[in-house]
Design a protein around this motif. Structure first.
Motif, PDB file in Angstrom:
ATOM      1  N   ARG A  38      -2.887  -5.572  -7.714  1.00 31.85           N
ATOM      2  CA  ARG A  38      -2.606  -6.647  -6.644  1.00 31.85           C
ATOM      3  C   ARG A  38      -1.543  -7.388  -7.213  1.00 31.85           C
ATOM      4  O   ARG A  38      -0.259  -7.805  -6.727  1.00 31.85           O
ATOM      5  CB  ARG A  38      -3.555  -7.281  -5.982  1.00 31.85           C
ATOM      6  N   ASN A 117      -6.898  -9.634   2.810  1.00 33.69           N
ATOM      7  CA  ASN A 117      -7.124  -8.400   2.563  1.00 33.69           C
ATOM      8  C   ASN A 117      -8.530  -8.464   1.414  1.00 33.69           C
ATOM      9  O   ASN A 117      -8.400  -9.127   0.374  1.00 33.69           O
ATOM     10  CB  ASN A 117      -6.023  -7.375   1.739  1.00 33.69           C
ATOM     11  N   PRO A 122     -12.345  -2.063   4.360  1.00 34.02           N
ATOM     12  CA  PRO A 122     -10.981  -2.177   5.293  1.00 34.02           C
ATOM     13  C   PRO A 122     -11.240  -2.569   6.703  1.00 34.02           C
ATOM     14  O   PRO A 122     -10.340  -3.285   7.201  1.00 34.02           O
ATOM     15  CB  PRO A 122     -10.916  -0.535   5.219  1.00 34.02           C
ATOM     16  N   PHE A 129      -2.766  -2.556   1.613  1.00 29.83           N
ATOM     17  CA  PHE A 129      -1.757  -2.177   0.589  1.00 29.83           C
ATOM     18  C   PHE A 129      -1.425  -0.569   0.630  1.00 29.83           C
ATOM     19  O   PHE A 129      -2.448   0.329   1.564  1.00 29.83           O
ATOM     20  CB  PHE A 129      -2.439  -2.414  -0.695  1.00 29.83           C
ATOM     21  N   GLY A 130      -0.542  -0.381   0.229  1.00 35.77           N
ATOM     22  CA  GLY A 130      -0.125   1.283   0.290  1.00 35.77           C
ATOM     23  C   GLY A 130       0.390   1.707  -0.927  1.00 35.77           C
ATOM     24  O   GLY A 130       0.702   0.912  -1.764  1.00 35.77           O
ATOM     25  N   ALA A 131       0.286   3.063  -1.193  1.00 32.01           N
ATOM     26  CA  ALA A 131       1.309   3.656  -2.383  1.00 32.01           C
ATOM     27  C   ALA A 131       2.683   3.547  -2.127  1.00 32.01           C
ATOM     28  O   ALA A 131       3.316   3.273  -0.913  1.00 32.01           O
ATOM     29  CB  ALA A 131       1.094   5.285  -2.329  1.00 32.01           C
ATOM     30  N   SER A 143       1.348   4.829   3.701  1.00 26.90           N
ATOM     31  CA  SER A 143      -0.063   4.435   4.285  1.00 26.90           C
ATOM     32  C   SER A 143      -0.770   5.624   4.980  1.00 26.90           C
ATOM     33  O   SER A 143      -0.085   6.128   5.909  1.00 26.90           O
ATOM     34  CB  SER A 143       0.099   2.951   5.146  1.00 26.90           C
ATOM     35  N   THR A 144      -2.095   5.544   4.631  1.00 32.56           N
ATOM     36  CA  THR A 144      -2.661   6.626   5.452  1.00 32.56           C
ATOM     37  C   THR A 144      -3.537   5.744   6.495  1.00 32.56           C
ATOM     38  O   THR A 144      -4.779   6.229   7.084  1.00 32.56           O
ATOM     39  CB  THR A 144      -3.601   7.559   4.591  1.00 32.56           C
ATOM     40  N   GLY A 146      -5.871   3.678   5.968  1.00 31.47           N
ATOM     41  CA  GLY A 146      -7.401   3.570   5.443  1.00 31.47           C
ATOM     42  C   GLY A 146      -8.074   5.009   5.582  1.00 31.47           C
ATOM     43  O   GLY A 146      -9.303   5.036   5.082  1.00 31.47           O
ATOM     44  N   PRO A 149      -6.621   6.911   0.699  1.00 28.35           N
ATOM     45  CA  PRO A 149      -5.885   6.248  -0.092  1.00 28.35           C
ATOM     46  C   PRO A 149      -5.182   7.050  -1.291  1.00 28.35           C
ATOM     47  O   PRO A 149      -4.177   7.223  -1.629  1.00 28.35           O
ATOM     48  CB  PRO A 149      -6.551   5.101  -0.804  1.00 28.35           C
ATOM     49  N   ARG A 150      -6.213   8.252  -1.730  1.00 29.50           N
ATOM     50  CA  ARG A 150      -5.662   9.088  -2.843  1.00 29.50           C
ATOM     51  C   ARG A 150      -4.435  10.017  -2.224  1.00 29.50           C
ATOM     52  O   ARG A 150      -3.857  10.516  -2.866  1.00 29.50           O
ATOM     53  CB  ARG A 150      -6.913   9.939  -3.305  1.00 29.50           C
ATOM     54  N   LYS A 156       3.106  10.267  -2.256  1.00 30.61           N
ATOM     55  CA  LYS A 156       4.130   9.538  -2.999  1.00 30.61           C
ATOM     56  C   LYS A 156       4.889  10.544  -4.031  1.00 30.61           C
ATOM     57  O   LYS A 156       5.980  10.509  -4.239  1.00 30.61           O
ATOM     58  CB  LYS A 156       3.537   8.462  -3.841  1.00 30.61           C
TER      59      LYS A 156
HETATM   60  C1  LIG Z   1      -2.618   3.393  -1.595  1.00 26.28           C
HETATM   61  C2  LIG Z   1      -3.484   2.332  -2.545  1.00 26.28           C
HETATM   62  C3  LIG Z   1      -2.573   1.129  -2.714  1.00 26.28           C
HETATM   63  C4  LIG Z   1      -3.124   0.022  -3.642  1.00 26.28           C
HETATM   64  O1  LIG Z   1      -4.558  -0.207  -3.769  1.00 26.28           O
HETATM   65  O2  LIG Z   1      -2.312  -0.640  -3.968  1.00 26.28           O
HETATM   66  C5  LIG Z   1      -4.832   2.064  -1.888  1.00 26.28           C
HETATM   67  N1  LIG Z   1      -5.767   2.575  -2.535  1.00 26.28           N
HETATM   68  C6  LIG Z   1      -5.272   3.367  -3.586  1.00 26.28           C
HETATM   69  C7  LIG Z   1      -6.018   4.354  -4.260  1.00 26.28           C
HETATM   70  C8  LIG Z   1      -7.477   4.582  -4.310  1.00 26.28           C
HETATM   71  N2  LIG Z   1      -8.234   3.590  -3.609  1.00 26.28           N
HETATM   72  C9  LIG Z   1      -9.497   4.432  -3.643  1.00 26.28           C
HETATM   73  C10 LIG Z   1      -9.347   5.493  -4.570  1.00 26.28           C
HETATM   74  C11 LIG Z   1     -10.476   6.404  -4.603  1.00 26.28           C
HETATM   75  C12 LIG Z   1     -10.309   7.955  -4.051  1.00 26.28           C
HETATM   76  C13 LIG Z   1     -10.707   7.660  -2.486  1.00 26.28           C
HETATM   77  O3  LIG Z   1     -11.610   7.029  -2.132  1.00 26.28           O
HETATM   78  O4  LIG Z   1      -9.620   8.116  -1.647  1.00 26.28           O
HETATM   79  C14 LIG Z   1      -8.146   5.660  -5.012  1.00 26.28           C
HETATM   80  C15 LIG Z   1      -7.485   6.641  -5.730  1.00 26.28           C
HETATM   81  C16 LIG Z   1      -7.014   6.316  -6.862  1.00 26.28           C
HETATM   82  O5  LIG Z   1      -7.150   5.462  -7.587  1.00 26.28           O
HETATM   83  O6  LIG Z   1      -5.951   6.965  -7.186  1.00 26.28           O
HETATM   84  C17 LIG Z   1     -10.970   3.734  -3.289  1.00 26.28           C
HETATM   85  C18 LIG Z   1     -10.818   2.907  -2.375  1.00 26.28           C
HETATM   86  N3  LIG Z   1      -9.892   2.412  -1.467  1.00 26.28           N
HETATM   87  C19 LIG Z   1     -10.311   1.615  -0.357  1.00 26.28           C
HETATM   88  C20 LIG Z   1     -11.936   1.614  -0.586  1.00 26.28           C
HETATM   89  C21 LIG Z   1     -12.577   0.887   0.285  1.00 26.28           C
HETATM   90  C22 LIG Z   1     -13.210   1.837   1.436  1.00 26.28           C
HETATM   91  O7  LIG Z   1     -12.424   2.755   1.837  1.00 26.28           O
HETATM   92  O8  LIG Z   1     -14.247   1.293   2.106  1.00 26.28           O
HETATM   93  C23 LIG Z   1     -11.954   2.352  -1.649  1.00 26.28           C
HETATM   94  C24 LIG Z   1     -13.562   2.958  -2.126  1.00 26.28           C
HETATM   95  C25 LIG Z   1     -14.022   3.828  -1.183  1.00 26.28           C
HETATM   96  C26 LIG Z   1     -15.371   4.240  -1.646  1.00 26.28           C
HETATM   97  O9  LIG Z   1     -16.157   3.374  -2.287  1.00 26.28           O
HETATM   98  O10 LIG Z   1     -15.701   5.550  -1.678  1.00 26.28           O
HETATM   99  C27 LIG Z   1      -9.764   1.062   0.723  1.00 26.28           C
HETATM  100  C28 LIG Z   1      -8.285   0.949   0.728  1.00 26.28           C
HETATM  101  N4  LIG Z   1      -7.277   1.241  -0.110  1.00 26.28           N
HETATM  102  C29 LIG Z   1      -6.062   1.161   0.186  1.00 26.28           C
HETATM  103  C30 LIG Z   1      -4.905   1.289  -0.601  1.00 26.28           C
HETATM  104  C31 LIG Z   1      -5.954   0.830   1.545  1.00 26.28           C
HETATM  105  C32 LIG Z   1      -5.623   1.949   2.508  1.00 26.28           C
HETATM  106  C33 LIG Z   1      -4.357   2.605   2.077  1.00 26.28           C
HETATM  107  C34 LIG Z   1      -4.326   3.787   2.785  1.00 26.28           C
HETATM  108  O11 LIG Z   1      -5.094   4.345   3.469  1.00 26.28           O
HETATM  109  O12 LIG Z   1      -3.089   4.489   2.687  1.00 26.28           O
HETATM  110  C35 LIG Z   1      -7.442   0.167   1.692  1.00 26.28           C
HETATM  111  C36 LIG Z   1      -8.047   0.337   3.146  1.00 26.28           C
HETATM  112  C37 LIG Z   1      -7.359  -1.417   1.614  1.00 26.28           C
HETATM  113  C38 LIG Z   1      -6.463  -1.749   0.384  1.00 26.28           C
HETATM  114  O13 LIG Z   1      -6.807  -1.606  -0.745  1.00 26.28           O
HETATM  115  O14 LIG Z   1      -5.767  -2.561   0.940  1.00 26.28           O
HETATM  116  C39 LIG Z   1      -3.887   2.925  -3.956  1.00 26.28           C
HETATM  117  C40 LIG Z   1      -3.085   4.158  -4.212  1.00 26.28           C
HETATM  118  C41 LIG Z   1      -1.770   3.774  -4.986  1.00 26.28           C
HETATM  119  C42 LIG Z   1      -0.976   4.788  -6.016  1.00 26.28           C
HETATM  120  O15 LIG Z   1      -1.612   5.485  -6.681  1.00 26.28           O
HETATM  121  O16 LIG Z   1       0.369   4.865  -5.535  1.00 26.28           O
END
Ligand SMILES: C[C@@]1(CC(=O)O)C2=NC(=C\c3[nH]c(c(CCC(=O)O)c3CC(=O)O)Cc3[nH]c(c(CC(=O)O)c3CCC(=O)O)/C=C3\N/C(=C\2)[C@@H](CCC(=O)O)[C@]3(C)CC(=O)O)/[C@H]1CCC(=O)O
Ligand SMILES: NC(=O)c1ccc[n+]([C@@H]2O[C@H](COP(=O)([O-])OP(=O)(O)OC[C@H]3O[C@@H](n4cnc5c(N)ncnc54)[C@H](O)[C@@H]3O)[C@@H](O)[C@H]2O)c1
Length: 282
Positions: A38, A117, A122, A129-131, A143-144, A146, A149-150, A156
């Motif tokens: 962040r 945020n 979510p 946030f997004g990639a 952005s997907t 929510g 995120p992976r 990307k």
């Molecule tokens: C894009 C990215 C940007 C960033 O964070 O800056 C981003 N998450 C990233 C990576 C990532 N996050 C997680 C994993 C593990 C694998 C997986 O779960 O898929 C990985 C993969 C990794 O680390 O490679 C786990 C995770 N993520 C969220 C939760 C809470 C939940 O879902 O309940 C949990 C725990 C879930 C659990 O406990 O199971 C929630 C959110 N994450 C978001 C953004 C928002 C939706 C964006 C969208 O849908 O596009 C949202 C909704 C809120 C927010 O964060 O704003 C960044 C990639 C950037 C890059 O690499 O370029």
């Protein structure tokens, strides 16, 4: 898109905007890995950051940001204390391993109408946030919404492969040219505004994007003198004497993209000479 059905079906997404945060005050609660990501995003947007987290919970990246960017980051080594932490803030981000606290901070922010945020909730986020792909002024967010995120991170990678790596530079040059054009043809809206937009659009459409990277100050003035100032003619690449022999094809190859004809000729000559001397020796 304008069909009745399409209009009736609009919905289910989020608004994609480029939020201007320059000198706005952002509170980040938490100092772990997610907080460090962040901080990076928010620093990129020139905001003023306050980080709240007990020292023992700081991720090494967060620590580095705090050390190196004291000009922008105020750090408090303590847990979140209460609603007064939100005073004067324009945005609140939580990146906590404490879901209850995260939820309470969201509620406090909402009462004060501060956009928030919560990385772990979510459903309660005002925005996600997004990639990100960044190249100078070019900013692409994936952005997907929510869902995965992976998957955003993987997409990307796909998109990066399709970019030449010169887009940011081309956009920078276009920005400079647009400013020069606005100096020559000032004002907002009206007939002149329409003509300005028409000229810029036609120019962007007719040149290869990469060709803009070679423009310098002198060439830009020439384009405006011989283009805009002469019946708003859109100059061609040839008229401007832009010679391009090689185009960078992949984001990952940091080669010099443009060679002047002279350089290419010299390079070619040197290559032939080496070949000749090799043949003579063998
Ligand atoms: C894009 C990215 C940007 C960033 O964070 O800056 C981003 N998450 C990233 C990576 C990532 N996050 C997680 C994993 C593990 C694998 C997986 O779960 O898929 C990985 C993969 C990794 O680390 O490679 C786990 C995770 N993520 C969220 C939760 C809470 C939940 O879902 O309940 C949990 C725990 C879930 C659990 O406990 O199971 C929630 C959110 N994450 C978001 C953004 C928002 C939706 C964006 C969208 O849908 O596009 C949202 C909704 C809120 C927010 O964060 O704003 C960044 C990639 C950037 C890059 O690499 O370029
Ligand atoms: N959105 C995303 O992309 C994403 C990705 C992975 C994880 N997450 C979620 O984000 C959250 C944070 O993940 P992380 O990997 O950074 O966790 P982490 O454990 O590394 O960091 C938690 C941070 O919260 C701080 N903290 C705890 N209590 C506090 C308090 N009362 N006041 C202030 N700070 C306090 C700790 O000091 C620590 O810095 C987790 O809930 C995780 O599920 C989100």
């Amino acid at each position: 898109m304008d069909s009745t059905d399409a209009i009736k079906q609009l919905g289910g997404g989020s608004l994609l905007i480029a939020w201007q945060l320059k000198n706005k005050k952002v509170l980040i609660v938490g100092g772990g890995e997610v907080a460090s990501q962040r901080i990076e995003s928010i620093l990129t947007a020139d905001a003023i950051i306050t980080v709240l987290s007990p020292e023992k919970g700081l991720h090494p990246r967060t620590r580095r940001f705090i050390e190196l960017r004291a000009d922008r980051i105020t750090y408090h080594d303590r847990p979140f204390q209460g609603p007064e932490e939100l005073d004067d803030k324009d945005m609140v981000l939580t990146a906590l391993d404490d879901n209850d606290l995260s939820q309470r901070i969201v509620e406090m922010s909402r009462e004060r109408r501060i956009p928030v945020n919560a990385a772990d909730i979510p459903d309660l986020c005002d925005f996600y946030f997004g990639a990100q792909i960044r190249d100078g002024p070019l900013q692409i967010m994936i952005s997907t919404n929510g869902n995965g995120p992976r998957m955003a991170a993987l997409i990307k990678g796909r998109l990066q492969k399709g970019l030449s790596g010169l887009e940011g530079e081309a956009i920078t040059k276009i920005g400079q040219l647009r400013n020069k054009l606005k100096e020559r043809a000032p004002g907002v809206g009206g007939q002149l505004g329409k003509q300005r937009m028409k000229w810029m659009t036609a120019l962007c459409n007719s040149w290869d994007m990469e060709d803009f990277t070679v423009l310098d100050d002198v060439m830009m003035e020439k384009m405006l003198d011989e283009g805009w100032n002469k019946d708003q003619h859109v100059p061609t690449v040839q008229e401007m004497g832009v010679s391009r022999l090689e185009k960078r094809s992949s984001h990952s190859t940091p080669t010099i993209p443009y060679l002047t004809i002279a350089t290419a000729f010299l390079a070619g000559a040197a290559f032939s000479a080496t070949l000749l001397s090799y043949w003579r020796r063998s």
